[in-house]
Design an enzyme around this catalytic site. Structure first.
Site, PDB file in Angstrom:
ATOM      1  N   CYS A 154       0.805  -1.228   0.000  1.00 24.04           N
ATOM      2  CA  CYS A 154       0.000   0.000   0.000  1.00 24.04           C
ATOM      3  C   CYS A 154       0.834   1.272   0.000  1.00 24.04           C
ATOM      4  O   CYS A 154       0.555   2.222  -0.745  1.00 24.04           O
ATOM      5  CB  CYS A 154      -0.948  -0.003   1.196  1.00 24.04           C
ATOM      6  SG  CYS A 154      -0.160  -0.498   2.731  1.00 24.04           S
ATOM      7  N   HIS A 212      -3.230   6.225   4.502  1.00 23.06           N
ATOM      8  CA  HIS A 212      -1.793   6.432   4.728  1.00 23.06           C
ATOM      9  C   HIS A 212      -1.388   7.814   4.191  1.00 23.06           C
ATOM     10  O   HIS A 212      -1.841   8.229   3.111  1.00 23.06           O
ATOM     11  CB  HIS A 212      -0.967   5.407   3.959  1.00 23.06           C
ATOM     12  CG  HIS A 212      -0.952   4.024   4.547  1.00 23.06           C
ATOM     13  ND1 HIS A 212      -1.591   3.662   5.703  1.00 23.06           N
ATOM     14  CD2 HIS A 212      -0.317   2.895   4.095  1.00 23.06           C
ATOM     15  CE1 HIS A 212      -1.353   2.366   5.948  1.00 23.06           C
ATOM     16  NE2 HIS A 212      -0.600   1.891   4.990  1.00 23.06           N
TER      17      HIS A 212
HETATM   18  C1  2RA Z   1       0.829  -1.843   6.644  1.00 21.97           C
HETATM   19  N1  2RA Z   1       1.846  -1.795   4.485  1.00 21.97           N
HETATM   20  O1  2RA Z   1       0.413  -0.676   6.552  1.00 21.97           O
HETATM   21  C2  2RA Z   1       1.202  -2.610   5.444  1.00 21.97           C
HETATM   22  C3  2RA Z   1       0.032  -3.326   4.881  1.00 21.97           C
HETATM   23  N2  2RA Z   1       0.307  -3.895   3.609  1.00 21.97           N
HETATM   24  O2  2RA Z   1       0.940  -2.437   7.702  1.00 21.97           O
END
Ligand code: 2RA
Length: 339
Positions: A130, A242
Protein backbone atom coordinates in the site's frame (compact mmCIF):
# COMPACT_ATOMS: atom_id res chain seq x y z
CA UNK A 1 -19.53 -10.15 -20.87
CA UNK A 2 -19.57 -12.06 -17.60
CA UNK A 3 -16.43 -12.69 -15.58
CA UNK A 4 -16.41 -15.34 -12.88
CA UNK A 5 -14.60 -14.02 -9.86
CA UNK A 6 -13.45 -15.34 -6.52
CA UNK A 7 -12.51 -13.31 -3.46
CA UNK A 8 -10.08 -15.13 -1.18
CA UNK A 9 -9.86 -13.71 2.35
CA UNK A 10 -13.44 -12.50 2.14
CA UNK A 11 -13.82 -11.78 5.85
CA UNK A 12 -10.78 -9.48 6.09
CA UNK A 13 -10.64 -5.69 5.73
CA UNK A 14 -9.46 -5.90 2.12
CA UNK A 15 -11.88 -8.76 1.31
CA UNK A 16 -14.77 -6.60 2.50
CA UNK A 17 -13.55 -3.75 0.32
CA UNK A 18 -13.39 -6.07 -2.70
CA UNK A 19 -17.07 -6.88 -2.15
CA UNK A 20 -18.03 -3.19 -1.91
CA UNK A 21 -15.98 -2.32 -5.02
CA UNK A 22 -17.44 -5.11 -7.14
CA UNK A 23 -20.81 -3.49 -6.48
CA UNK A 24 -19.74 0.17 -6.70
CA UNK A 25 -17.70 -0.24 -9.91
CA UNK A 26 -20.39 -2.28 -11.64
CA UNK A 27 -17.72 -4.90 -12.17
CA UNK A 28 -18.94 -7.29 -14.90
CA UNK A 29 -19.11 -10.26 -12.53
CA UNK A 30 -21.28 -13.11 -13.80
CA UNK A 31 -20.56 -15.19 -10.71
CA UNK A 32 -19.00 -14.31 -7.35
CA UNK A 33 -17.43 -16.94 -5.10
CA UNK A 34 -16.02 -16.25 -1.65
CA UNK A 35 -13.25 -18.22 0.04
CA UNK A 36 -11.72 -18.10 3.50
CA UNK A 37 -10.30 -20.10 6.35
CA UNK A 38 -12.26 -22.81 8.18
CA UNK A 39 -13.18 -20.09 10.73
CA UNK A 40 -14.86 -17.96 8.05
CA UNK A 41 -16.40 -20.81 6.05
CA UNK A 42 -20.18 -20.69 6.04
CA UNK A 43 -20.47 -16.92 6.66
CA UNK A 44 -22.81 -15.23 4.22
CA UNK A 45 -22.39 -11.87 2.50
CA UNK A 46 -24.53 -10.05 -0.03
CA UNK A 47 -22.33 -8.95 -2.93
CA UNK A 48 -23.78 -6.98 -5.85
CA UNK A 49 -27.22 -8.39 -5.09
CA UNK A 50 -26.04 -12.01 -4.83
CA UNK A 51 -26.05 -13.88 -1.53
CA UNK A 52 -22.67 -15.61 -1.30
CA UNK A 53 -21.47 -18.13 1.26
CA UNK A 54 -17.77 -18.34 2.18
CA UNK A 55 -16.24 -21.64 1.05
CA UNK A 56 -13.25 -23.09 2.88
CA UNK A 57 -10.02 -22.68 0.93
CA UNK A 58 -8.73 -26.19 0.43
CA UNK A 59 -6.53 -28.21 -1.91
CA UNK A 60 -9.27 -29.12 -4.38
CA UNK A 61 -10.63 -28.09 -7.77
CA UNK A 62 -12.93 -25.35 -6.49
CA UNK A 63 -11.32 -22.73 -8.75
CA UNK A 64 -12.21 -24.55 -11.97
CA UNK A 65 -14.13 -22.03 -14.09
CA UNK A 66 -12.99 -18.98 -12.10
CA UNK A 67 -11.53 -16.23 -14.33
CA UNK A 68 -10.08 -13.90 -11.68
CA UNK A 69 -9.25 -14.59 -8.03
CA UNK A 70 -8.69 -11.51 -5.88
CA UNK A 71 -6.56 -12.85 -3.04
CA UNK A 72 -5.90 -11.10 0.27
CA UNK A 73 -5.32 -13.67 2.97
CA UNK A 74 -1.65 -13.13 3.85
CA UNK A 75 1.59 -14.31 2.30
CA UNK A 76 1.56 -17.82 3.75
CA UNK A 77 -1.90 -18.55 2.34
CA UNK A 78 -0.95 -17.09 -1.05
CA UNK A 79 2.16 -19.24 -1.22
CA UNK A 80 0.32 -22.36 -0.08
CA UNK A 81 -2.69 -22.01 -2.40
CA UNK A 82 -1.31 -20.24 -5.50
CA UNK A 83 -1.14 -23.51 -7.42
CA UNK A 84 -4.64 -24.53 -6.31
CA UNK A 85 -6.05 -21.15 -7.33
CA UNK A 86 -4.34 -20.97 -10.73
CA UNK A 87 -4.24 -24.62 -11.79
CA UNK A 88 -7.36 -24.38 -13.98
CA UNK A 89 -6.43 -21.06 -15.55
CA UNK A 90 -7.75 -18.52 -13.04
CA UNK A 91 -5.72 -15.30 -12.90
CA UNK A 92 -4.65 -14.67 -9.30
CA UNK A 93 -4.32 -10.98 -8.37
CA UNK A 94 -2.48 -11.25 -5.10
CA UNK A 95 -2.40 -8.59 -2.42
CA UNK A 96 0.29 -10.24 -0.31
CA UNK A 97 4.05 -9.77 -0.51
CA UNK A 98 4.57 -13.46 -1.44
CA UNK A 99 5.29 -13.01 -5.16
CA UNK A 100 5.96 -9.29 -5.54
CA UNK A 101 9.64 -9.59 -6.30
CA UNK A 102 9.45 -12.82 -8.32
CA UNK A 103 10.83 -12.23 -11.81
CA UNK A 104 7.99 -14.12 -13.47
CA UNK A 105 5.24 -12.21 -11.61
CA UNK A 106 4.38 -8.67 -12.71
CA UNK A 107 3.94 -6.04 -10.00
CA UNK A 108 1.37 -3.60 -11.28
CA UNK A 109 -0.10 -0.17 -10.61
CA UNK A 110 -2.45 0.47 -13.53
CA UNK A 111 -1.73 4.21 -13.81
CA UNK A 112 2.00 3.44 -14.01
CA UNK A 113 2.90 0.11 -15.66
CA UNK A 114 -0.35 -1.51 -16.88
CA UNK A 115 1.25 -3.36 -19.80
CA UNK A 116 3.37 -5.39 -17.38
CA UNK A 117 0.07 -7.13 -16.53
CA UNK A 118 -0.02 -8.69 -20.01
CA UNK A 119 2.79 -11.17 -19.28
CA UNK A 120 1.73 -13.64 -16.60
CA UNK A 121 3.56 -16.95 -17.03
CA UNK A 122 2.40 -18.13 -13.60
CA UNK A 123 -1.11 -16.68 -13.93
CA UNK A 124 -0.25 -14.42 -10.98
CA UNK A 125 -0.14 -10.63 -10.82
CA UNK A 126 1.06 -9.03 -7.59
CA UNK A 127 -0.50 -5.94 -6.08
CA UNK A 128 2.24 -3.77 -4.56
CA UNK A 129 2.41 -2.79 -0.91
CA UNK A 130 0.00 0.00 0.00
CA UNK A 131 2.66 2.54 0.90
CA UNK A 132 4.42 1.87 -2.43
CA UNK A 133 1.27 2.17 -4.56
CA UNK A 134 0.36 5.72 -3.63
CA UNK A 135 3.98 6.88 -3.83
CA UNK A 136 4.66 5.43 -7.28
CA UNK A 137 1.58 7.07 -8.79
CA UNK A 138 3.06 10.42 -7.70
CA UNK A 139 6.64 9.51 -8.68
CA UNK A 140 5.44 8.36 -12.11
CA UNK A 141 4.07 11.87 -12.76
CA UNK A 142 7.42 13.47 -11.89
CA UNK A 143 9.41 10.81 -13.75
CA UNK A 144 7.82 12.12 -16.97
CA UNK A 145 9.55 15.48 -16.38
CA UNK A 146 12.98 14.01 -15.74
CA UNK A 147 14.17 10.57 -14.62
CA UNK A 148 14.12 10.50 -10.83
CA UNK A 149 17.26 9.39 -9.06
CA UNK A 150 16.62 9.55 -5.35
CA UNK A 151 13.63 9.64 -3.02
CA UNK A 152 13.36 10.11 0.72
CA UNK A 153 10.01 9.31 2.28
CA UNK A 154 8.55 9.30 5.78
CA UNK A 155 5.24 7.48 6.03
CA UNK A 156 2.38 7.98 8.46
CA UNK A 157 0.50 4.69 8.12
CA UNK A 158 -3.00 3.95 9.32
CA UNK A 159 -4.04 1.04 11.54
CA UNK A 160 -5.93 -0.53 8.60
CA UNK A 161 -2.63 -1.69 7.10
CA UNK A 162 -2.49 -4.26 9.88
CA UNK A 163 -6.06 -5.43 9.25
CA UNK A 164 -9.53 -5.33 10.79
CA UNK A 165 -8.38 -6.41 14.25
CA UNK A 166 -5.79 -3.64 14.34
CA UNK A 167 -8.42 -1.02 13.49
CA UNK A 168 -10.60 -2.45 16.24
CA UNK A 169 -7.66 -2.31 18.68
CA UNK A 170 -7.29 1.43 18.04
CA UNK A 171 -11.05 2.01 18.44
CA UNK A 172 -11.02 -0.02 21.66
CA UNK A 173 -8.07 1.99 23.01
CA UNK A 174 -10.11 5.16 22.43
CA UNK A 175 -13.06 3.71 24.36
CA UNK A 176 -10.89 2.32 27.18
CA UNK A 177 -8.99 5.58 27.57
CA UNK A 178 -12.27 7.50 27.84
CA UNK A 179 -13.47 5.09 30.56
CA UNK A 180 -10.14 5.04 32.44
CA UNK A 181 -9.65 1.34 31.73
CA UNK A 182 -6.21 -0.16 31.04
CA UNK A 183 -5.40 -0.25 27.31
CA UNK A 184 -4.86 -3.59 25.57
CA UNK A 185 -2.03 -3.96 23.07
CA UNK A 186 -2.02 -7.00 20.79
CA UNK A 187 -1.66 -6.08 17.14
CA UNK A 188 1.07 -3.45 17.45
CA UNK A 189 4.36 -3.49 19.35
CA UNK A 190 3.15 -0.60 21.54
CA UNK A 191 0.02 1.39 22.38
CA UNK A 192 -1.03 3.28 19.23
CA UNK A 193 -3.42 5.76 20.84
CA UNK A 194 -1.60 9.05 21.60
CA UNK A 195 1.52 7.56 20.05
CA UNK A 196 3.42 6.99 16.78
CA UNK A 197 5.39 3.77 16.27
CA UNK A 198 8.42 3.90 13.92
CA UNK A 199 8.20 0.21 13.15
CA UNK A 200 6.09 -1.60 10.53
CA UNK A 201 6.82 -5.25 9.65
CA UNK A 202 10.00 -6.86 10.99
CA UNK A 203 13.52 -5.42 11.15
CA UNK A 204 16.06 -6.59 8.57
CA UNK A 205 19.81 -6.97 9.13
CA UNK A 206 20.53 -3.42 7.97
CA UNK A 207 18.07 -2.01 10.58
CA UNK A 208 15.56 -0.92 7.95
CA UNK A 209 12.21 -2.62 8.37
CA UNK A 210 10.81 -4.92 5.69
CA UNK A 211 8.10 -2.33 5.04
CA UNK A 212 10.82 0.22 4.26
CA UNK A 213 12.70 -2.21 2.03
CA UNK A 214 9.48 -2.98 0.15
CA UNK A 215 9.30 0.70 -0.79
CA UNK A 216 12.88 0.49 -2.12
CA UNK A 217 12.60 -2.71 -4.16
CA UNK A 218 8.99 -2.50 -5.35
CA UNK A 219 9.43 1.07 -6.61
CA UNK A 220 12.38 0.01 -8.77
CA UNK A 221 10.44 -2.92 -10.21
CA UNK A 222 7.30 -0.88 -11.01
CA UNK A 223 9.15 2.11 -12.47
CA UNK A 224 11.71 -0.09 -14.27
CA UNK A 225 14.46 2.11 -12.89
CA UNK A 226 17.34 2.15 -10.46
CA UNK A 227 15.70 4.92 -8.43
CA UNK A 228 16.89 4.76 -4.80
CA UNK A 229 14.22 5.09 -2.11
CA UNK A 230 15.10 5.58 1.54
CA UNK A 231 11.99 5.22 3.72
CA UNK A 232 11.12 5.51 7.38
CA UNK A 233 7.73 3.85 7.91
CA UNK A 234 5.68 4.90 10.90
CA UNK A 235 2.33 3.73 12.28
CA UNK A 236 0.05 6.58 13.42
CA UNK A 237 -3.32 6.51 15.23
CA UNK A 238 -5.34 6.98 12.03
CA UNK A 239 -7.93 4.46 10.88
CA UNK A 240 -7.63 3.92 7.14
CA UNK A 241 -5.57 6.34 5.02
CA UNK A 242 -1.79 6.43 4.73
CA UNK A 243 0.09 9.76 4.44
CA UNK A 244 3.61 10.27 3.13
CA UNK A 245 6.08 13.16 3.17
CA UNK A 246 8.23 12.73 0.07
CA UNK A 247 11.45 14.43 -1.13
CA UNK A 248 12.64 13.71 -4.70
CA UNK A 249 15.62 14.57 -6.84
CA UNK A 250 15.74 14.05 -10.59
CA UNK A 251 18.44 14.12 -13.25
CA UNK A 252 17.66 17.80 -13.73
CA UNK A 253 16.06 20.42 -11.49
CA UNK A 254 12.24 20.38 -11.24
CA UNK A 255 10.28 23.53 -10.45
CA UNK A 256 7.18 23.42 -8.24
CA UNK A 257 5.12 24.69 -11.20
CA UNK A 258 6.29 21.79 -13.37
CA UNK A 259 5.60 19.35 -10.57
CA UNK A 260 2.10 20.74 -10.02
CA UNK A 261 1.28 20.50 -13.73
CA UNK A 262 2.60 16.92 -13.84
CA UNK A 263 0.52 15.90 -10.81
CA UNK A 264 -2.59 17.58 -12.24
CA UNK A 265 -2.14 15.73 -15.53
CA UNK A 266 -1.58 12.36 -13.87
CA UNK A 267 -4.45 9.88 -13.96
CA UNK A 268 -5.34 8.82 -10.42
CA UNK A 269 -4.08 11.99 -8.68
CA UNK A 270 -6.15 14.85 -7.26
CA UNK A 271 -4.12 17.91 -6.26
CA UNK A 272 -5.31 19.63 -3.08
CA UNK A 273 -2.79 22.39 -2.49
CA UNK A 274 -3.94 25.77 -1.27
CA UNK A 275 -2.13 26.25 2.04
CA UNK A 276 -3.38 29.82 2.48
CA UNK A 277 -6.93 28.45 2.56
CA UNK A 278 -5.73 25.60 4.84
CA UNK A 279 -6.36 23.12 2.05
CA UNK A 280 -4.05 20.09 1.87
CA UNK A 281 -4.65 16.33 1.81
CA UNK A 282 -5.41 14.60 5.10
CA UNK A 283 -6.43 11.04 6.01
CA UNK A 284 -9.97 12.15 6.81
CA UNK A 285 -10.27 13.61 3.31
CA UNK A 286 -8.94 10.47 1.64
CA UNK A 287 -10.83 7.85 3.69
CA UNK A 288 -13.22 5.83 1.50
CA UNK A 289 -12.09 7.70 -1.63
CA UNK A 290 -10.35 6.41 -4.75
CA UNK A 291 -7.70 9.04 -5.65
CA UNK A 292 -4.18 9.58 -4.51
CA UNK A 293 -4.24 13.12 -3.09
CA UNK A 294 -1.16 15.34 -3.45
CA UNK A 295 -0.45 18.71 -1.83
CA UNK A 296 2.17 20.87 -0.04
CA UNK A 297 4.13 20.94 -3.34
CA UNK A 298 7.25 23.06 -2.94
CA UNK A 299 10.93 23.40 -3.80
CA UNK A 300 13.15 21.47 -1.41
CA UNK A 301 15.20 24.14 0.39
CA UNK A 302 17.82 21.57 1.38
CA UNK A 303 18.33 20.34 -2.22
CA UNK A 304 17.99 23.08 -4.84
CA UNK A 305 16.15 21.55 -7.80
CA UNK A 306 14.52 18.92 -5.61
CA UNK A 307 10.79 18.79 -4.94
CA UNK A 308 9.01 17.93 -1.74
CA UNK A 309 5.31 17.15 -1.36
CA UNK A 310 2.71 15.36 0.74
CA UNK A 311 0.63 12.43 -0.50
CA UNK A 312 -2.41 10.71 1.06
CA UNK A 313 -4.55 7.76 -0.09
CA UNK A 314 -7.04 5.32 1.38
CA UNK A 315 -5.00 2.26 2.35
CA UNK A 316 -7.78 -0.30 1.91
CA UNK A 317 -8.95 1.11 -1.44
CA UNK A 318 -6.09 2.41 -3.64
CA UNK A 319 -3.55 0.76 -1.34
CA UNK A 320 -5.11 -2.68 -1.79
CA UNK A 321 -8.53 -3.65 -3.18
CA UNK A 322 -9.07 -0.82 -5.66
CA UNK A 323 -5.65 -1.24 -7.26
CA UNK A 324 -6.36 -4.95 -7.78
CA UNK A 325 -9.81 -4.25 -9.26
CA UNK A 326 -8.29 -1.62 -11.56
CA UNK A 327 -5.75 -4.20 -12.79
CA UNK A 328 -8.64 -6.55 -13.59
CA UNK A 329 -10.62 -3.76 -15.32
CA UNK A 330 -7.59 -2.84 -17.43
CA UNK A 331 -7.13 -6.44 -18.50
CA UNK A 332 -10.81 -6.83 -19.34
CA UNK A 333 -10.68 -3.64 -21.43
CA UNK A 334 -7.65 -5.05 -23.25
CA UNK A 335 -9.31 -8.34 -24.14
CA UNK A 336 -7.70 -10.73 -21.65
CA UNK A 337 -10.99 -12.47 -20.86
CA UNK A 338 -12.68 -12.19 -24.26
CA UNK A 339 -14.33 -15.53 -24.95
C1 2RA B 1 0.83 -1.84 6.64
N1 2RA B 1 1.85 -1.80 4.49
O1 2RA B 1 0.41 -0.68 6.55
C2 2RA B 1 1.20 -2.61 5.44
C3 2RA B 1 0.03 -3.33 4.88
N2 2RA B 1 0.31 -3.90 3.61
O2 2RA B 1 0.94 -2.44 7.70
Amino acid sequence: MGIKIAIVGASGAVGGEFMRLIEQCNFPAAEIRLFGSSRSAGKEYKVAGQLCKVEELQDNDAFRGVDIAFVSAGGDTSRKYAEVITRHGALMIDNSSAFRMAEDVPLVVPEVNPTDALVTPRNIIANPNCSTIQMVVALHALNKITPLRQVHVATYQAASGAGNLAMEELRQQVRDEAENRPLEVNKFAHQLLYNVIPHIDVFADDDYTKEELKMYHETQKILHSSIAVSATCVRVPVLRAHSEAIWVEGERAITPEEARRAFEAQEGIVVVDDPKQLRYPMPLLAADQDPVYVGRIRQDIAHPGGITFWCVADQIRKGAALNAVQIAEWLIAHGRFAK
